[in-house]
Design an enzyme around this catalytic site. Sequence first.
Site, PDB file in Angstrom:
ATOM      1  N   THR A  63      -4.480  -7.076  -4.627  1.00  0.00           N
ATOM      2  CA  THR A  63      -5.044  -6.453  -3.437  1.00  0.00           C
ATOM      3  C   THR A  63      -6.562  -6.475  -3.540  1.00  0.00           C
ATOM      4  OG1 THR A  63      -3.130  -4.979  -3.352  1.00  0.00           O
ATOM      5  CG2 THR A  63      -5.036  -4.391  -2.000  1.00  0.00           C
ATOM      6  N   LYS A  90      -4.039 -10.014  -1.146  1.00  0.00           N
ATOM      7  CA  LYS A  90      -3.463  -9.117  -0.141  1.00  0.00           C
ATOM      8  C   LYS A  90      -4.536  -8.301   0.566  1.00  0.00           C
ATOM      9  CE  LYS A  90      -0.616  -4.916   0.061  1.00  0.00           C
ATOM     10  NZ  LYS A  90      -1.745  -4.004   0.349  1.00  0.00           N
ATOM     11  N   HIS A 128       4.298  -3.536   3.587  1.00  0.00           N
ATOM     12  CA  HIS A 128       3.738  -2.406   2.845  1.00  0.00           C
ATOM     13  C   HIS A 128       4.387  -1.126   3.344  1.00  0.00           C
ATOM     14  CE1 HIS A 128       0.951   0.459   1.066  1.00  0.00           C
ATOM     15  NE2 HIS A 128       0.593  -0.517   0.253  1.00  0.00           N
ATOM     16  N   ASP A 161      -5.499  -4.837   2.014  1.00  0.00           N
ATOM     17  CA  ASP A 161      -5.036  -3.474   1.814  1.00  0.00           C
ATOM     18  C   ASP A 161      -4.362  -3.001   3.097  1.00  0.00           C
ATOM     19  OD1 ASP A 161      -5.184  -0.433   1.110  1.00  0.00           O
ATOM     20  OD2 ASP A 161      -5.849  -1.513  -0.670  1.00  0.00           O
ATOM     21  N   GLU A 162      -3.460  -2.033   2.957  1.00  0.00           N
ATOM     22  CA  GLU A 162      -2.669  -1.607   4.113  1.00  0.00           C
ATOM     23  C   GLU A 162      -3.515  -1.034   5.236  1.00  0.00           C
ATOM     24  OE1 GLU A 162      -2.596   1.718   1.024  1.00  0.00           O
ATOM     25  OE2 GLU A 162      -2.429  -0.478   1.044  1.00  0.00           O
ATOM     26  N   LYS A 169     -11.137  -1.647  -0.709  1.00  0.00           N
ATOM     27  CA  LYS A 169     -10.198  -1.863   0.389  1.00  0.00           C
ATOM     28  C   LYS A 169     -10.878  -1.845   1.752  1.00  0.00           C
ATOM     29  CE  LYS A 169      -7.597   1.672  -0.757  1.00  0.00           C
ATOM     30  NZ  LYS A 169      -6.491   2.659  -0.666  1.00  0.00           N
ATOM     31  N   LYS A 176     -10.228  -5.431  -3.317  1.00  0.00           N
ATOM     32  CA  LYS A 176     -10.957  -4.166  -3.360  1.00  0.00           C
ATOM     33  C   LYS A 176     -12.458  -4.448  -3.265  1.00  0.00           C
ATOM     34  CE  LYS A 176      -7.044  -2.002  -4.428  1.00  0.00           C
ATOM     35  NZ  LYS A 176      -6.384  -0.993  -3.579  1.00  0.00           N
ATOM     36  N   ASN A 192      16.824  15.119  15.126  1.00  0.00           N
ATOM     37  CA  ASN A 192      16.577  16.558  15.264  1.00  0.00           C
ATOM     38  C   ASN A 192      17.282  17.412  14.226  1.00  0.00           C
ATOM     39  OD1 ASN A 192      14.934  16.166  17.435  1.00  0.00           O
ATOM     40  ND2 ASN A 192      16.462  16.688  18.981  1.00  0.00           N
TER      41      ASN A 192
END
Length: 475
Positions: free
Chosen positions: A173, A201, A294, A203-204, A177, A175, A123
């Site tokens: 990665t 990989k 990631h 993608d996230e 994606k 693609k 906070n």
Amino acid sequence: MSPKTETKASVGFQAGVKDYRLTYYTPEYQTKDTDILAAFRVTPQPGVPPEEAGAAVAAESSTGTWTTVWTDGLTSLDRYKGRCYDLEPVPGEDNQYIAYVAYPLDLFEEGSVTNMFTSIVGNVFGFKALRALRLEDLRIPTSYIKTFQGPPHGIQVERDKLNKYGRPLLGCTIKPKLGLSAKNYGRAVYECLRGGLDFTKDDENVNSQPFMRWRDRFVFCAEAIYKAQAETGEIKGHYLNATAGTCEEMIKRAVFARELGVPIVMHDYLTGGFTANTTLAHYCRDNGLLLHIHRAMHAVIDRQKNHGMHFRVLAKALRMSGGDHIHAGTVVGKLEGEREITLGFVDLLRDDFIEKDRSRGIYFTQDWVSMPGVMPVASGGIHVWHMPALTDIFGDDAVLQFGGGTLGHPWGNAPGAVANRVALEACVQARNEGRDLAREGNEVIREAAKWSPELAAACEVWKEIKFEFESVDTL
């Protein structure tokens, strides 16, 4: 008012509001080896003294609240309170300070990054007396580090599992994606791995969407891995993203990956959360899975210079929570990362003992007491012409991840992978021969391209591609 009532008021606690600095600003304090130390970049509101601002941070992130409460008398504030023990003005800024705060170790639950962050970056970041607040660095005491498992395996164990030494690892990665079917996705994985990459990989943001459910993707990727391994004689992997809406579903996906016999899974640790990440890291250690991390969402937290939290803090937290790889910027590609600052937190990920070095943004000496290291991943807008710089900057213990720089090759995925592998092998050989990659890197790539048509084609496609924007991640 009766005399009896007056007597009670005179001996009771002193109610009301008092300045934080009277209790929480203690410049005479000598920090302890067991304290968690924090460096905050504080921008007070106009009229708020820096000592009051620093003390407010210490108070609101530890035992304090806006008014005196009678239950303060039931505990020992001297034992539990945070203390602002030093303030220094930020050079070049009119009203900005680095406030150093020490927290007693007993304020934090053992083995819980979640609890640590709930206090230190909770906070207090919405406190009205502060115009802005940024956590620049943390010193984690060895006594607290020892309550964490850390990375499931670490750099050396990963190299032993993969039987790959003496060079950075290569990744890609897949693609586009989003939108591929599971079978076409698996085909793309296979082409990249057989061409010479070590990893591909998810993608996230690939989880389990209608166009490709997670179980189908896992099966086709496992098939691609085994086929590529059989053809190349090398151990291969694909980061299967186990991130899910619940911890239970996440673990179910990790269990299925283990049953398929693949070497590595993946997690989006900021969107998934530290509790989920630590849970998955423990599972991976117990079951022999590597864990790729990631950092999706990090720029929301760390990109503003005056407010939020620097990535070096998120990197330290990840090493404690657990991960074998984490994306860490490239210095040379399309994503944020100034060289010295990036190398500062790369060292915090990989090394066992890191000296204080303000020129690289490291505010405290950090001893990891033999906790395994995390391999940094360079990813985002990189291609074969970047290979010499990446090899020079990151050294061997890194993953160099070329998404578009593999799949964008004019001849397809496998030739794109070949181009990257040839470029990497050429750079490593040149470095080992004593050549200066920073000065001779382009020549090294041109020489290698003479006997690799795949590399020559890649060099031609990306010869003019640059991402020349000034980094905002500066000291």
